[in-house]
Structures are given as C-alpha cells and as structure tokens.
Design an enzyme around this catalytic site. Structure first.
Site, mmCIF file in Angstrom:
data_model
loop_
_atom_site.group_PDB
_atom_site.id
_atom_site.type_symbol
_atom_site.label_atom_id
_atom_site.label_comp_id
_atom_site.label_asym_id
_atom_site.label_seq_id
_atom_site.Cartn_x
_atom_site.Cartn_y
_atom_site.Cartn_z
ATOM 1 N NE ARG A 1 -1.884 -8.631 -7.380
ATOM 2 C CZ ARG A 1 -2.479 -8.401 -6.185
ATOM 3 N NH1 ARG A 1 -3.163 -7.293 -5.969
ATOM 4 N NH2 ARG A 1 -2.373 -9.292 -5.225
ATOM 5 N NE ARG B 1 -10.553 -9.260 -4.140
ATOM 6 C CZ ARG B 1 -9.310 -8.952 -3.842
ATOM 7 N NH1 ARG B 1 -8.567 -8.282 -4.683
ATOM 8 N NH2 ARG B 1 -8.790 -9.308 -2.682
ATOM 9 C CG HIS C 1 -8.249 -2.289 -6.344
ATOM 10 N ND1 HIS C 1 -7.017 -2.150 -6.943
ATOM 11 C CD2 HIS C 1 -8.019 -2.566 -5.042
ATOM 12 C CE1 HIS C 1 -6.082 -2.361 -6.034
ATOM 13 N NE2 HIS C 1 -6.665 -2.603 -4.867
ATOM 14 C CG ASP D 1 -2.082 0.928 0.490
ATOM 15 O OD1 ASP D 1 -3.139 1.427 0.046
ATOM 16 O OD2 ASP D 1 -2.002 -0.239 0.945
ATOM 17 C CD GLU E 1 -7.539 1.006 -5.289
ATOM 18 O OE1 GLU E 1 -8.350 0.631 -4.445
ATOM 19 O OE2 GLU E 1 -6.314 0.748 -5.222
HETATM 20 O O1 TA6 Z 1 -6.441 -0.559 -2.618
HETATM 21 C C1 TA6 Z 1 -5.152 -0.723 -2.134
HETATM 22 C C2 TA6 Z 1 -5.091 -2.041 -1.403
HETATM 23 O O2 TA6 Z 1 -6.076 -2.097 -0.408
HETATM 24 C C3 TA6 Z 1 -3.678 -2.215 -0.846
HETATM 25 O O3 TA6 Z 1 -3.609 -2.133 0.541
HETATM 26 C C4 TA6 Z 1 -3.226 -3.506 -1.435
HETATM 27 O O4 TA6 Z 1 -2.603 -4.425 -0.707
HETATM 28 C C5 TA6 Z 1 -4.195 -3.806 -2.484
HETATM 29 O O5 TA6 Z 1 -5.366 -3.115 -2.298
HETATM 30 C C6 TA6 Z 1 -4.286 -5.095 -3.223
HETATM 31 O O6 TA6 Z 1 -5.114 -5.969 -2.553
HETATM 32 P P1 TA6 Z 1 -5.264 -7.458 -3.027
HETATM 33 O O7 TA6 Z 1 -6.196 -8.119 -2.060
HETATM 34 O O8 TA6 Z 1 -5.851 -7.407 -4.405
HETATM 35 O O9 TA6 Z 1 -3.889 -8.038 -3.018
#
Ligand code: TA6
Length: 278
Positions: A59, A82, A152, A197, A254
């Site tokens: 994260r 990732r 991201h 989002d 992103e």
């Molecule tokens: O890029 C935004 C997103 O797709 C959101 O919908 C959100 O939940 C996020 O990425 C984080 O995703 P993750 O799988 O890292 O928890």
C-alpha cells in the site's frame, strides 16, 4: 550519483541518488518505487501498515498494475506484476541522471493466470528535480497479447482538504463510486471532500498536483488515461493496511492505458510512462 543495493524494511531494494542528495528507492518486489525524496522531503506516500511480505500488494509508493488494471478482466485485482519478485537488469549514471532497470518475464505461475510470454522492463530514472518511471513490454510469444496498465502513484500530501489537481477540465470520466454513465469534468480544479475513484479517459498528458503551496508537475507518455483515487474516511477504515487517518495524507494520480487495452503482435514492443517534477 550512486546506485546501491539495500534492504528497505527487510525487503531487497535499489537506492538511486544524485550528487546533490536527491534519492529514490525501488523494491525488487513488484519493481515498486517506495520513496522519492527531493531536498529531504518525501514526495510519495507509503502506508506505515504496508505489508512488504513476498507476494503481497504494498500500500503506497508506485505499484505497477499489469497486465490488468483493477478488475477489468479475469486476473487478480490490478494484475500480478505488483506481487512478483523482479530482477535487477542494469543501471546507468551520467550527467543526465541515474537510472535502474528491473525486469520480469513469464513463469509457469504467470502463464497459469495469463497464458503469454512477455518481457517487462521498468526503468526508474532520477535527476535533481524529476523522477521518471517507464514501463516497456515486449511480446516474446508467438500470438498477440493485450493488457491494461497503470502506474498507481500514491503522492504524499500534507492535508487532502488542501489538495487540488489542475488539467482535467472537459475530460470524460467514469466515476467508480457513483457508477453512473460517463460524465465530463466541469471543474478547472479537482478537489477532495469525499471518496473519489475515477478513470479519466484521454486526459491531458500534463497535470499539476497542488498540495498547499507545493506543486508537482505530472507528465504522462503513451499512457492516455488518468485515475484519481482517495478512499476517504470509511473505505480507509476498511483497509487493514492503511491507518484510519491515512486517507488525509495521500492521493493517487495514476497514468495508465485503461479505456483502450494495448495489443502487441508476436515480437512487438510498447513503452509508456510518467515523469514527476517537483
Ligand atoms: O486505482 C484505484 C483503485 O482501482 C481503486 O478502485 C482502489 O480500490 C484501489 O485502486 C486500490 O486497490 P488495491 O487492490 O491496491 O487495494
């Protein structure tokens, strides 16, 4: 200029730095940039609760979504890149800056999820004022392949209520929270006061992030779409790897190829990326 192998929170990483002391750290895990410091100030957000264990999604920093953005397909959320260990491939340092290249290719595990042979190269380049991340994909198999992707990027901000993004006016977007038909952004400046989002399609390649009085210029290359995400209070509470108040100190902007997947014939290559300028 130096490039050295280090351990970052017990995870193998590469630290690149310029003569004047600017630095970036990229983990082998996910080829994920987890730190970019300009004049001693950290510009990327990394959750203090991030799980850096092998196979986990981390994260913060700049997770690479590949070969699938979000749930746009049958792969796990944001694809598998990732969660994989990448290999350091080469480094370069000259008057133009310092860069490190990490690579990932198919394995029996990735082929079980996505039946393609590929070579991915992620180049992280640092100068005194910029951090550039470029993704190169080559189809090393015999049949066409298609992918969606995004860098991201979690920017560290001082206070989300003071954050503004310029450059998205008049851009068509899909709001994943409201889940209505696509709309067009009417605002000169995007600000945050609730869960956000959105995928903006065919966005301007040049955006500006304002965080109070500091600014970052974001330039995308061959990544036409832009995602803007902040989980806000309730979603942050639901995320085990984000502190409850973590949403106040981050915003994701992103660069990606999302609306139109990239298709490569056998032997073809593609490159795209983003440059951040503090
Ligand atoms: O890029 C935004 C997103 O797709 C959101 O919908 C959100 O939940 C996020 O990425 C984080 O995703 P993750 O799988 O890292 O928890």
């Amino acid at each position: 200029m130096t490039i050295e192998s280090i351990s970052f929170k017990n995870s193998p990483a590469i630290r690149i730095s310029t003569a004047s002391g600017q630095e970036a750290v990229v983990l082998l895990h996910g080829a994920q940039v987890v730190s970019w410091k300009v004049n001693g100030e950290e510009r990327l957000y990394l959750s203090e609760k991030a799980d850096l264990a092998a196979g986990a999604a981390i994260r913060g920093g700049i997770p690479l979504c590949f070969p699938q953005f979000s749930t746009l397909g049958s792969l796990p959320m944001h694809g598998f890149a990732r969660n994989k260990a990448w290999h350091p491939a080469s480094t370069k340092g000259d008057t133009q800056g310092t860069s490190a290249v990490l690579e990932l290719s198919e394995t029996p595990e990735t082929r079980a999820l996505w039946p393609h042979n590929f070579k991915a190269a992620l180049t992280v380049s640092l100068t005194d004022t910029t951090l550039a991340v470029q993704l190169g994909i080559t189809n090393t198999g015999n049949a066409p392949l298609s992918f969606t992707t995004a860098l991201h990027t979690y920017f560290r901000v001082k206070d989300i209520s003071e954050v503004a993004i310029d450059g998205l006016k008049d851009t068509r977007y899909h709001d994943k929270v409201a889940n209505l038909a696509d709309q067009t952004e009417p605002r000169d400046t995007v600000r945050f006061s609730e869960q956000t989002d959105r995928v903006y399609y065919d966005a301007s390649p040049d955006l500006t992030l304002h965080d109070g009085s500091s600014r970052i210029a974001i330039h995308a290359d061959a990544m036409p779409d832009t995602v803007v995400w902040n989980p806000w209070v309730e979603r942050a509470r639901d995320m085990i790897d984000l502190p409850d108040d973590g949403y106040k100190y981050m915003v994701c902007i992103e660069a990606g190829c999302i609306g139109q997947p990239v298709t490569l014939d056998a032997g073809q290559s593609w490159k795209g990326g983003q440059t951040l300028k503090a």
